[in-house]
Design a protein around this motif. Structure first.
Motif, PDB file in Angstrom:
ATOM      1  N   GLY B 277       1.138  -1.239  -0.465  1.00  0.00           N
ATOM      2  CA  GLY B 277       0.056  -0.135  -0.529  1.00  0.00           C
ATOM      3  C   GLY B 277       0.875   1.219   0.415  1.00  0.00           C
ATOM      4  N   THR B 278       0.427   2.793   0.226  1.00  0.00           N
ATOM      5  CA  THR B 278       0.722   3.588  -0.035  1.00  0.00           C
ATOM      6  C   THR B 278       1.330   3.987   1.978  1.00  0.00           C
ATOM      7  OG1 THR B 278      -0.704   4.395  -1.321  1.00  0.00           O
ATOM      8  CG2 THR B 278       1.131   5.715  -0.515  1.00  0.00           C
ATOM      9  N   VAL B 279       2.650   4.476   2.187  1.00  0.00           N
ATOM     10  CA  VAL B 279       3.135   4.953   3.485  1.00  0.00           C
ATOM     11  C   VAL B 279       2.698   6.466   3.997  1.00  0.00           C
ATOM     12  CG1 VAL B 279       4.763   5.497   4.840  1.00  0.00           C
ATOM     13  CG2 VAL B 279       5.074   3.999   3.063  1.00  0.00           C
ATOM     14  N   THR B 280       1.112   6.417   4.956  1.00  0.00           N
ATOM     15  CA  THR B 280       0.285   7.661   5.213  1.00  0.00           C
ATOM     16  C   THR B 280       0.545   7.970   6.780  1.00  0.00           C
ATOM     17  OG1 THR B 280      -1.170   6.823   6.561  1.00  0.00           O
ATOM     18  CG2 THR B 280      -1.584   6.510   4.095  1.00  0.00           C
ATOM     19  N   ALA B 281       1.988   7.535   7.157  1.00  0.00           N
ATOM     20  CA  ALA B 281       2.487   7.807   8.689  1.00  0.00           C
ATOM     21  C   ALA B 281       3.635   8.025   9.038  1.00  0.00           C
ATOM     22  CB  ALA B 281       1.228   8.325   9.391  1.00  0.00           C
ATOM     23  N   LEU B 282       4.992   8.550   9.304  1.00  0.00           N
ATOM     24  CA  LEU B 282       5.460   7.809  10.275  1.00  0.00           C
ATOM     25  C   LEU B 282       5.584   8.059  11.344  1.00  0.00           C
ATOM     26  CD1 LEU B 282       8.164   8.445   7.286  1.00  0.00           C
ATOM     27  CD2 LEU B 282       6.875   5.968   7.966  1.00  0.00           C
ATOM     28  N   ARG B 283       6.035   7.613  12.899  1.00  0.00           N
ATOM     29  CA  ARG B 283       6.603   7.731  13.944  1.00  0.00           C
ATOM     30  C   ARG B 283       8.073   7.206  14.934  1.00  0.00           C
ATOM     31  NH1 ARG B 283       2.750   7.111  18.917  1.00  0.00           N
ATOM     32  NH2 ARG B 283       1.177   5.932  17.795  1.00  0.00           N
ATOM     33  N   TYR B 284       8.298   8.042  14.380  1.00  0.00           N
ATOM     34  CA  TYR B 284       9.718   7.518  15.270  1.00  0.00           C
ATOM     35  C   TYR B 284       9.400   7.194  16.705  1.00  0.00           C
ATOM     36  CZ  TYR B 284      14.705   7.241  17.144  1.00  0.00           C
ATOM     37  OH  TYR B 284      15.709   6.844  16.655  1.00  0.00           O
ATOM     38  N   LEU B 285      10.339   5.944  17.845  1.00  0.00           N
ATOM     39  CA  LEU B 285       9.500   5.555  19.135  1.00  0.00           C
ATOM     40  C   LEU B 285      10.831   5.305  19.435  1.00  0.00           C
ATOM     41  CD1 LEU B 285       6.750   3.062  18.313  1.00  0.00           C
ATOM     42  CD2 LEU B 285       6.799   5.328  19.170  1.00  0.00           C
ATOM     43  N   GLY B 286      11.820   5.558  19.243  1.00  0.00           N
ATOM     44  CA  GLY B 286      13.581   5.373  19.509  1.00  0.00           C
ATOM     45  C   GLY B 286      13.658   3.855  19.363  1.00  0.00           C
ATOM     46  N   SER B 287      13.099   2.384  19.656  1.00  0.00           N
ATOM     47  CA  SER B 287      12.956   1.910  19.695  1.00  0.00           C
ATOM     48  C   SER B 287      13.534   1.246  18.016  1.00  0.00           C
ATOM     49  CB  SER B 287      13.001   0.918  20.629  1.00  0.00           C
ATOM     50  OG  SER B 287      11.693   0.925  20.790  1.00  0.00           O
ATOM     51  N   GLY B 288      12.376   1.971  17.665  1.00  0.00           N
ATOM     52  CA  GLY B 288      11.940   1.528  16.029  1.00  0.00           C
ATOM     53  C   GLY B 288      10.928   2.542  15.525  1.00  0.00           C
ATOM     54  N   THR B 289      10.428   2.804  14.430  1.00  0.00           N
ATOM     55  CA  THR B 289       9.452   3.671  12.970  1.00  0.00           C
ATOM     56  C   THR B 289       8.604   2.855  12.872  1.00  0.00           C
ATOM     57  OG1 THR B 289      11.747   4.798  12.564  1.00  0.00           O
ATOM     58  CG2 THR B 289       9.787   5.649  11.908  1.00  0.00           C
ATOM     59  N   ALA B 301       0.080  -1.095  10.543  1.00  0.00           N
ATOM     60  CA  ALA B 301       0.866  -0.578  10.598  1.00  0.00           C
ATOM     61  C   ALA B 301       2.014  -1.329  11.175  1.00  0.00           C
ATOM     62  CB  ALA B 301       0.714   0.338  12.830  1.00  0.00           C
ATOM     63  N   ALA B 302       2.963  -1.116  10.579  1.00  0.00           N
ATOM     64  CA  ALA B 302       4.458  -1.938  10.862  1.00  0.00           C
ATOM     65  C   ALA B 302       5.448  -1.205  11.448  1.00  0.00           C
ATOM     66  CB  ALA B 302       4.972  -2.571   9.614  1.00  0.00           C
ATOM     67  N   LEU B 303       6.159  -1.979  12.764  1.00  0.00           N
ATOM     68  CA  LEU B 303       7.656  -1.827  13.589  1.00  0.00           C
ATOM     69  C   LEU B 303       8.405  -1.880  12.851  1.00  0.00           C
ATOM     70  CD1 LEU B 303       7.373  -0.323  15.875  1.00  0.00           C
ATOM     71  CD2 LEU B 303       8.123  -1.859  17.003  1.00  0.00           C
ATOM     72  N   VAL B 304       9.069  -0.817  12.265  1.00  0.00           N
ATOM     73  CA  VAL B 304      10.618  -0.758  11.568  1.00  0.00           C
ATOM     74  C   VAL B 304      11.457  -1.103  12.721  1.00  0.00           C
ATOM     75  CG1 VAL B 304      12.076  -0.232   9.594  1.00  0.00           C
ATOM     76  CG2 VAL B 304       9.936  -0.447   9.335  1.00  0.00           C
ATOM     77  N   PRO B 305      12.267  -1.810  13.273  1.00  0.00           N
ATOM     78  CA  PRO B 305      13.739  -1.793  14.037  1.00  0.00           C
ATOM     79  C   PRO B 305      14.569  -0.039  13.716  1.00  0.00           C
ATOM     80  CG  PRO B 305      13.484  -4.213  12.765  1.00  0.00           C
ATOM     81  CD  PRO B 305      12.780  -3.128  12.615  1.00  0.00           C
ATOM     82  N   THR B 306      14.957   0.365  15.423  1.00  0.00           N
ATOM     83  CA  THR B 306      15.649   1.277  14.306  1.00  0.00           C
ATOM     84  C   THR B 306      17.331   0.446  13.946  1.00  0.00           C
ATOM     85  OG1 THR B 306      14.892   2.624  16.131  1.00  0.00           O
ATOM     86  CG2 THR B 306      17.448   3.447  15.080  1.00  0.00           C
ATOM     87  N   GLY B 307      17.660   1.657  12.396  1.00  0.00           N
ATOM     88  CA  GLY B 307      18.989   1.016  11.555  1.00  0.00           C
ATOM     89  C   GLY B 307      18.303   0.425  10.924  1.00  0.00           C
ATOM     90  N   ALA B 308      17.021   0.359  10.065  1.00  0.00           N
ATOM     91  CA  ALA B 308      16.852  -0.649   9.529  1.00  0.00           C
ATOM     92  C   ALA B 308      15.833   0.472   8.516  1.00  0.00           C
ATOM     93  CB  ALA B 308      14.947  -1.538   9.244  1.00  0.00           C
ATOM     94  N   PRO B 309      16.389   0.127   6.835  1.00  0.00           N
ATOM     95  CA  PRO B 309      16.422   1.741   6.065  1.00  0.00           C
ATOM     96  C   PRO B 309      14.599   1.707   6.565  1.00  0.00           C
ATOM     97  CG  PRO B 309      16.017   0.015   4.570  1.00  0.00           C
ATOM     98  CD  PRO B 309      16.993  -0.739   6.232  1.00  0.00           C
ATOM     99  N   VAL B 310      13.567   2.867   6.392  1.00  0.00           N
ATOM    100  CA  VAL B 310      12.618   4.210   6.802  1.00  0.00           C
ATOM    101  C   VAL B 310      11.730   4.394   5.396  1.00  0.00           C
ATOM    102  CG1 VAL B 310      10.714   4.451   7.622  1.00  0.00           C
ATOM    103  CG2 VAL B 310      12.883   4.049   8.746  1.00  0.00           C
ATOM    104  N   PRO B 311      11.044   3.522   4.789  1.00  0.00           N
ATOM    105  CA  PRO B 311      10.693   4.236   3.907  1.00  0.00           C
ATOM    106  C   PRO B 311       9.639   5.876   3.497  1.00  0.00           C
ATOM    107  CG  PRO B 311       9.052   2.785   4.431  1.00  0.00           C
ATOM    108  CD  PRO B 311       9.888   2.480   5.425  1.00  0.00           C
TER     109      PRO B 311
END
Lengths: 268, 332
Positions: B277-289, B301-311
């Motif tokens: 789908g299309t990315v509509t929101a990003l929220r940085y949480l410290g340990s991940g986004t 919603a998906a949790l991308v761990p910090t360090g991995a590329p974020v779309p």
């Protein structure tokens, strides 16, 4: 710019106001010692303490004083019991018409004494109750209850309902909760309310005239005495007694509630 | 193992019989002895009423409550062997800390020396040895909470009830108290029943919990079960922040046509992933986004761990999920 020191004009008017309020009281004390018994001539022609002996020897004063004390004690006791119960009910229960009932409880103190007096008098008349010490007590209790109620209800409001539940939770029965938790927190408020009620009853004139019949409480006795031209300073001696019996409880009540508010509020 | 607390079809209704407010509605519940049991739910879900039913401040409209096998449905609070740590602590303002703690022993008629000895032991247990002579008004929030705890424990209750015990404390203190409560419960072996609206608190402290919704229990289980296998959409949504997938989407992902939950942390970026789908929101949480993806009508919603590329927001992206991560729910 505001200065820290008040202006001379403000000081003088404040002093004048205080003198206007309190000088007459000093005059009453002064005339208790005058040698002139018919008029209140100023300055008093001489000073004497013979009126204290005269007052001491008058049986009608003793009778009036004893009636006043009895009425004030019993009316205060009634008011403390009923006022506490009412305030407990009003602060713990929520029911339809609660606000209206609260207003009805407060009404006797807001009503002019004449209205309370007339209505009590006609009520006693309809019910064929002869005027006696009892009718005076009932008349006084109507406004004494309000004083106790007001003091107690304010304290109940500050005392969170949680502490009563906590007490029960820890194994205390209703009596133990009342004795160990409610009474210590309510005590000073009740004592203060009782003292104010006592003072109010002791110097009450209007309601008393409507409910007293032939008996005279101390204030009524004073009113009657002022019409007669003899031994006037005796009235002043009695006035000093009334002053002491009302001012002291009021001062005590003031100090009690002042300290009470600190300790009762300490938990929050 | 005996059950410490049992609810048999317990209801508590308020208001008129014709249109009652069902605070608690037909609850069946068994709390094992020695458990650290949490009642979790939003405000007004009936969890606090349930606690008050155990302590005796509410009596059931219908049903039966048993404490260690004994029917206590009509027993007044002061005759039950349970004690409560109240939400606002409810310390007695006119007594010092020692007298507060000794109160339960005093009303039982224990002598002064004996009860003060016990009270001091309890104060030492909650690390307030030096505070016996203070008044509650002179203590901080955290210290009052400890006094409330000591006061409730002095009676040696078989069940300790805690009503939002950490709600009034700041975050740092709350975390410290969580560990301490847990350790204390292990040490004393008493059954703890605590009410909270904080899912993190419930998950981290309890060894078993009930999720309340609208006066009923939505699910009972261990924290792992509740988190990984929510039974209903409400549980999945309230506990953690799970993705709730509609039946059509579940079917498209290879499951049955039923509601399903998918935890954000069990998903990962994958160009060939089934959820695109299309990315509509990003929220940085410290340990991940937290990346929110618009998939058809639904947000996932998906949790991308910090360090991995974020779309980037607005870009097309796709996610895959670990096998077994898709949990099909039994209930609605």
């Amino acid at each position: 710019m505001l200065s820290d020191r008040p202006s001379a004009l403000l000081k003088i008017s404040a002093m004048a106001g205080l003198l206007f309020l309190h000088l007459p009281i000093l005059l009453i004390f002064l005339y208790a010692f005058t040698t002139e018994e018919r008029t209140y001539a100023f300055p008093p022609p001489g000073l004497t303490t013979e009126w204290f002996a005269a007052a001491w020897a008058r049986p009608d004063i003793w009778e009036a004083l004893s009636l006043s004390l009895r009425v004030a004690f019993i009316a205060t006791l009634l008011a403390m019991i009923l006022g506490t119960l009412v305030s407990a009910a009003m602060s713990r229960a929520k029911f339809f018409g609660r606000e209206q009932i609260s207003l009805l409880i407060l009404l006797p103190i807001a009503l002019p004494g004449v209205i309370t007096g007339i209505s009590l008098r006609s009520a006693f008349g309809i019910m064929d109750i002869p005027f006696s010490t009892l009718t005076i007590i009932l008349g006084h209790a109507t406004f004494c209850i309000v004083i106790v109620y007001n003091n107690a209800v304010a304290r109940f409001r500050r005392l969170s309902g949680g502490v009563m539940e906590a007490s029960a939770d820890l194994g205390a029965n209703a009596f133990q909760t009342f004795w160990h938790i409610l009474l210590p927190n309510l005590g000073t408020a009740l004592l203060a309310g009782g003292m104010l009620a006592f003072a109010l009853s002791f110097d009450e004139v209007i309601v008393t005239t409507f409910t007293a019949g032939q008996q005279a409480t101390l204030p009524i006795w004073m009113l009657e005495e002022l019409i007669r031209p003899r031994q006037r300073p005796v009235t002043n001696v009695v006035a000093m007694v009334v002053f002491g019996a009302t001012v002291l409880p009021i001062l005590l009540a003031y100090y009690l509630t002042r300290n009470g508010s600190e300790t009762a509020g300490a938990g929050k | 193992m005996t059950a410490a607390v049992e609810f048999a079809c317990v209801s508590r209704h308020f208001g008129p019989v014709t249109a009652p407010i069902k605070a608690v509605d037909g609850v069946d519940l068994t709390i094992a002895e020695g458990a650290f049991f949490a009642m979790l739910g939003p405000s007004g879900s009936g969890k606090t009423t349930c606690l008050r039913l155990i302590s005796g401040f509410e009596t059931p409209t219908s049903g039966q409550i048993r404490i260690f096998g004994q029917d206590v449905s009509q027993t007044p609070p002061h005759l039950r062997n349970v004690n409560t740590v109240f939400q606002d602590y409810a310390l007695f303002p006119h007594m010092n800390v020692r007298d507060n703690v000794a109160y339960g022993l005093m009303v039982k008629g224990m002598g002064r020396a004996a009860r003060y000895g016990r009270a001091d032991e309890m104060l030492s247990l909650v690390k307030l040895d030096e505070y016996g002579d203070r008044k509650p008004g002179q203590l901080s929030g955290g210290q009052r909470q400890r006094v409330a705890l000591a006061r409730a424990l002095v009676n040696e209750p078989r069940v300790l009830l805690l009503d939002e015990p950490l709600g009034a404390l700041d975050l740092k203190l709350r975390e410290a108290m969580q560990d301490e409560l847990k350790a204390l419960q292990k040490r004393l072996g008493i059954t703890f029943v605590f009410v909270t609206h904080d899912q993190h608190e419930a998950l981290s402290m309890a060894d078993s919990l009930a999720v309340f919704n609208d006066g009923r229990i939505a699910q009972i289980g261990t924290p792992e079960q509740i988190y990984a296998q929510p039974r209903t959409r409400f549980v999945a949504d309230f506990v953690g922040s799970s993705n709730v997938l509609p039946p059509a989407m579940t079917a498209a992902l290879g499951g049955p046509a039923k509601w399903a939950s998918l935890r954000p942390e069990s998903m990962y970026l994958s160009a060939s992933g089934p959820i695109s789908g299309t990315v509509t929101a990003l929220r940085y949480l410290g340990s991940g986004t937290r990346v929110v993806l618009r998939v058809g009508e639904a947000d996932v919603a998906a949790l991308v761990p910090t360090g991995a590329p974020v779309p980037q927001i607005g870009s097309a992206s796709a996610f895959a999920f670990a096998p077994g991560a898709l949990h099909v729910m039994e209930g609605e």
